[in-house]
Design an enzyme around this catalytic site. Structure first.
Site, PDB file in Angstrom:
ATOM      1  N   ASP A 100       0.589  -0.812  -0.223  1.00 31.47           N
ATOM      2  CA  ASP A 100      -0.101  -0.178   0.016  1.00 31.47           C
ATOM      3  C   ASP A 100       0.389   1.643   0.037  1.00 31.47           C
ATOM      4  O   ASP A 100       2.076   1.510   0.495  1.00 31.47           O
ATOM      5  CB  ASP A 100      -0.780   0.210   0.888  1.00 31.47           C
ATOM      6  CG  ASP A 100      -2.155   0.866   1.302  1.00 31.47           C
ATOM      7  OD1 ASP A 100      -1.495   2.132   0.914  1.00 31.47           O
ATOM      8  OD2 ASP A 100      -3.301   0.621   1.681  1.00 31.47           O
ATOM      9  N   HIS A 102      -0.340   4.219  -0.103  1.00 34.28           N
ATOM     10  CA  HIS A 102      -0.908   5.748   0.767  1.00 34.28           C
ATOM     11  C   HIS A 102      -0.615   6.157   1.869  1.00 34.28           C
ATOM     12  O   HIS A 102      -0.745   4.986   2.817  1.00 34.28           O
ATOM     13  CB  HIS A 102      -2.648   5.069   0.836  1.00 34.28           C
ATOM     14  CG  HIS A 102      -3.069   4.829  -0.602  1.00 34.28           C
ATOM     15  ND1 HIS A 102      -3.425   3.813  -1.013  1.00 34.28           N
ATOM     16  CD2 HIS A 102      -4.025   5.928  -1.601  1.00 34.28           C
ATOM     17  CE1 HIS A 102      -4.385   3.512  -1.809  1.00 34.28           C
ATOM     18  NE2 HIS A 102      -4.816   4.943  -2.199  1.00 34.28           N
ATOM     19  N   SER A 153      -5.568  -4.202   2.577  1.00 28.72           N
ATOM     20  CA  SER A 153      -4.340  -3.627   3.218  1.00 28.72           C
ATOM     21  C   SER A 153      -4.592  -3.991   4.653  1.00 28.72           C
ATOM     22  O   SER A 153      -3.933  -4.779   5.675  1.00 28.72           O
ATOM     23  CB  SER A 153      -4.291  -2.706   3.725  1.00 28.72           C
ATOM     24  OG  SER A 153      -3.546  -1.626   1.926  1.00 28.72           O
TER      25      SER A 153
END
Ligand code: B1M
Length: 215
Positions: A100, A102, A153
C-alpha cells in the site's frame, strides 16, 4: 465559489495555484487547522475518490490531488496546536502496510502525535513484516501504528499482526485507514495478536487512544 468550494476544488483539480492564499483565509475563519483538513480538504479528497471510482480521473490526476493535499497539510502544520511535553509520552513506529502506497493519513497521524508529545519513527510505505520486526528490535518503541487504505491492506494487517506475534512482539498496535472497521479489527486483527489492537477512525481518535495508552 465559497471558500469551502474553492478549497475542495484545489484538491479535485490537483492544483496549488491560489491554494495557500485561501488556506490563510481559512485559518482566520476556522477554529483549528485540523477542521480545515477534516472539512473542505477531505471533502475534495472524497470527491476525487468518487471520480476515480467512476473512471473520470486517472491515477496521474489522483497523484496531483495527493500532492495538493500534502502541500495544504504542510502549509497548515506550523499552525497546529503543539503541546510540548518533556516527559515524552512514548515512542511510536508508524507504517503503511506492505503493498500500500497511501500515506497522507499516516503522515497526518505523525504530525498530530508529534505535536502532542509522542516520539515518532515513520517507516514510510509498503512496509513488510520483516522491516517492521527489525524496526521494533532496533527502536524498542512503546507501540506500533499501522495504516492502509486498500481492502487488501486490511488482510495485510492481519498477516502483519500474526508475524509480530510469532516473533514474540506484543506491544500495542494502533490501526487505521478507510477500508478498516472496528469490527474487522476486533474480529480479525486482534484475534491473531497477543497484545492490544486499537482501531482509530481518524487521526484525532488515534491521538485520544494514544493518550489513553500513555496514562
Ligand atoms: Co488510491 N485508492 N489507489 N491513490 N486513493 C483509494 C483508497 C480508493 C478508495 C479510491 C476509489 O477507488 N474510490 C481505492 C481503494 C479501493 C479499495 O481497495 N477499497 C484506491 C485504489 C483502487 C488505488 C489504486 C489500486 C489505483 C490503481 O493503481 N489502479 C492504487 C493503489 C496503489 C497501492 O497502494 N499499491 C492507488 C493509488 C493512489 C495514488 C498513489 C494515486 C494516491 C495516493 C498518494 C499518497 O497517499 N501519497 C491515491 C489517493 C490519493 C486515493 C484517495 C483518492 C484519497 C486517499 C487520501 O489520501 N485521503 C482514496 C479515496 C478516498 O479515500 N476518498 C483512494 C485523505 C487522507 C487524509 O485520508 O488516508 O483515509 P485517509 O486517512 C484518514 C483515516 O483513514 C485515518 O485518519 C485519517 C483522517 O484523519 N487513518 C488513520 C489513516 N491511517 C491511520 C492510521 C492510524 C489512525 C488513523 O493510526 C496508526
Amino acid at each position: 465559489m465559497s471558500l469551502e468550494e474553492r478549497l475542495a476544488s484545489y484538491i479535485v483539480e490537483g492544483t496549488k495555484e491560489g491554494l495557500f492564499k485561501d488556506l490563510d483565509e481559512a485559518l482566520e475563519k476556522y477554529d483549528a487547522p485540523l477542521s480545515i483538513i477534516n472539512g473542505p480538504l477531505m471533502a475534495g479528497m472524497d470527491e476525487v475518490g468518487k471520480l476515480f471510482n467512476n473512471n473520470e480521473l486517472i491515477v496521474a490526476e489522483v497523484l496531483q490531488s495527493a500532492e495538493a493535499m500534502k502541500a495544504a497539510v504542510a502549509h497548515l502544520e506550523p499552525f497546529m496546536e503543539k503541546k510540548e511535553d518533556d516527559r515524552g509520552k512514548g515512542k511510536y513506529l508508524l507504517a503503511t502496510v506492505k503493498g500500500d502506497v497511501h500515506d497522507i493519513g499516516k503522515n497526518l497521524v505523525e504530525i498530530i502525535l508529534k505535536n502532542n508529545g509522542f516520539k515518532i519513527v515513520n517507516l514510510g510505505i509498503k512496509v513488510t513484516s520483516n522491516e517492521l520486526i527489525e524496526a521494533v528490535e532496533r527502536e524498542t518503541p512503546d507501540a506500533i501504528g499501522l495504516s492502509g487504505l486498500l481492502v487488501k491492506s486490511t488482510q495485510q494487517m492481519v498477516l502483519t499482526a500474526n508475524d509480530l506475534r510469532e516473533r514474540g512482539i506484543s506491544i500495542p498496535i494502533l490501526v487505521g485507514g478507510a477500508a478498516l472497521t472496528r469490527r474487522f479489527t476486533e474480529n480479525k486483527i486482534s484475534k491473531g495478536y497477543e497484545g492490544l489492537v486499537l482501531y482509530a477512525k481518524d487521526a484525532m481518535n488515534g491521538l485520544d487512544l494514544a493518550n489513553k495508552l500513555a496514562r
